[in-house]
Design a protein around this motif. Sequence first.
Motif, PDB file in Angstrom:
ATOM      1  N   LEU A  77       1.095  -8.033   1.826  1.00  0.00           N
ATOM      2  CA  LEU A  77       1.326  -6.587   1.783  1.00  0.00           C
ATOM      3  C   LEU A  77       2.598  -6.278   2.588  1.00  0.00           C
ATOM      4  CD1 LEU A  77      -1.161  -3.735   2.028  1.00  0.00           C
ATOM      5  CD2 LEU A  77       0.695  -3.752   3.664  1.00  0.00           C
ATOM      6  N   CYS A 138      -0.326  -3.934  -3.623  1.00  0.00           N
ATOM      7  CA  CYS A 138      -0.684  -2.760  -2.812  1.00  0.00           C
ATOM      8  C   CYS A 138       0.462  -2.380  -1.874  1.00  0.00           C
ATOM      9  CB  CYS A 138      -1.960  -3.032  -2.016  1.00  0.00           C
ATOM     10  SG  CYS A 138      -3.436  -3.148  -3.040  1.00  0.00           S
ATOM     11  N   LEU A 142       2.378   1.130  -1.923  1.00  0.00           N
ATOM     12  CA  LEU A 142       2.429   1.932  -0.696  1.00  0.00           C
ATOM     13  C   LEU A 142       3.866   2.319  -0.375  1.00  0.00           C
ATOM     14  CD1 LEU A 142      -0.078   0.205   1.749  1.00  0.00           C
ATOM     15  CD2 LEU A 142      -0.115   2.597   1.034  1.00  0.00           C
TER      16      LEU A 142
END
Length: 156
Positions: A77, A138, A142
């Motif tokens: 991430l 993700c 984001l």
Amino acid sequence: MASRMSRVWVRILLWGLVLTTAGMIFWFSAQNGEQSGNLSEGLLSWILSWFHISIHTELGSILHTVLRKLAHFSEYLILAVLIANVCAQWGMKGRKMVWIAVCASALYAGLDEWHQSFVGGRTPKLMDVGIDSLGAFCGALLYVGFDRIWRHKRRK
């Protein structure tokens, strides 16, 4: 001229962050199975001690697995957010940015798992590449979401 030079330094710094994160992931993967297990087990034991739970129970074992998979997810991430930020510095937006950040992170995840096949006590797992790629997806989403909010607020 000054703003052009500052942009160059920002890009160098951002690439440095990407490479540092990739290096940290490589370093974690270079630990043998015992070292890697001891690191995550020590962290989890410390956390569980707050709740008076032993890691040597069924719950502790399950939480140990969850912690290790969350570590995979989180590393990638962060890597994807940093790659997306580099892409933004080159004027990319939206889907193209997400695509590049996710693909670059997923490729690195695959190479990382392959690297683990050469480390004692470690086994490459396709599931880990999937978890890493999900974390990257993700992270890229984001970044795009926060970037849109930031741009919207700056316009007002």
